[in-house]
Design an enzyme around this catalytic site. Structure first.
Site, short mmCIF file in Angstrom:
data_model
loop_
_atom_site.label_atom_id
_atom_site.label_comp_id
_atom_site.label_asym_id
_atom_site.label_seq_id
_atom_site.Cartn_x
_atom_site.Cartn_y
_atom_site.Cartn_z
N GLU A 117 46.87 11.34 62.04
CA GLU A 117 46.33 12.12 60.93
C GLU A 117 45.13 12.97 61.35
O GLU A 117 44.29 13.32 60.54
CB GLU A 117 45.98 11.19 59.77
CG GLU A 117 47.23 10.55 59.17
CD GLU A 117 46.96 9.67 57.97
OE1 GLU A 117 47.72 9.77 57.00
OE2 GLU A 117 46.02 8.86 58.02
N TYR A 151 24.40 7.76 42.13
CA TYR A 151 24.68 7.61 43.55
C TYR A 151 26.06 8.12 43.92
O TYR A 151 26.28 8.59 45.05
CB TYR A 151 24.46 6.16 43.99
CG TYR A 151 23.00 5.86 44.10
CD1 TYR A 151 22.29 6.17 45.26
CD2 TYR A 151 22.29 5.33 43.03
CE1 TYR A 151 20.92 5.94 45.36
CE2 TYR A 151 20.93 5.10 43.11
CZ TYR A 151 20.26 5.41 44.28
OH TYR A 151 18.90 5.19 44.37
#
Length: 211
Positions: free
Chosen positions: A73, A120
């Protein structure tokens, strides 16, 4: 940080992700930019059992020049580096449980699969998390879709596959992948509960403050 130091850090962080269940078997792959090219985990390797000297090394044109054969990949990583330029110093692709579970849901917003639930998530993952269509693992046909999405977003979610996350540094990318998994856990816990989301103004403030 030189190539040897980067390789050692990659092995350390990959093992930490593996121990904590972010990847199983030979799933997932990680890459990092170095001065004259890139490092990437070898094909069919376990993130929990990597060896620094066997990490695949690619030149600036993504040609294999050292170490074991790179992940099948590699095109996924290349798409991020090409789309994000200097903003991308590393890429982490995992099959982490919660994020992959979200990627299997049928009714997601393709523009942002996980909404801005926490500061976050926004600070580490970004304003949006595009959901890309399903492609067979290892199918390079997904590269243009990843490249297009990555121009505006540092992370994407591959339908029925898992997350791909970039960062300015290897540590940044790993932290972002961890934060995405926690956001996915929250998203699944809150489904059907009409949670309070961060407002666009709050998201803008976070990105203006923390970048």
């Amino acid at each position: 940080m030189n190539a040897e130091e980067t390789s050692a850090l990659l092995v350390e962080l990959a093992a930490s992700l593996f121990r904590r269940g972010y990847s199983v078997g030979s799933a997932g792959n990680i890459s990092a930019r170095i001065d004259d090219g890139y490092l990437i985990t070898p094909t069919n390797s376990s993130l929990g059992r990597l060896q620094p000297e066997r990490i695949a090394r690619l030149d600036a044109a993504f040609r294999h020049v050292g170490g074991d054969r790179p992940s099948k990949e590699v095109f996924m990583h290349r798409a991020f580096y090409e789309a994000r330029g200097a903003a991308c110093g590393a890429v982490v692709h995992l099959h982490s449980t919660m994020a992959t579970a979200v990627a299997c849901l049928p009714d997601l917003d393709a523009a942002t699969a996980i909404p801005p639930l926490t500061p976050y998530f926004v600070m580490r993952v970004g304003r949006s998390l595009p959901l890309l269509p399903y492609y067979r693992p290892g199918d390079a046909a997904m590269a243009p879709a990843i490249r297009d999405a990555a121009r505006a977003a540092p992370a994407v979610l591959l339908a029925n596959h898992g997350p791909v996350v970039s960062g300015r540094t290897l540590l940044d990318a790993v932290h972002a992948a961890e934060e995405l998994e926690e956001a996915a856990r929250l998203f699944l816990l809150l489904r059907g509960a009409s949670p309070r989301l961060l407002t666009p103004a709050q998201v803008d403030e976070l990105l203006a403050t923390f970048g």
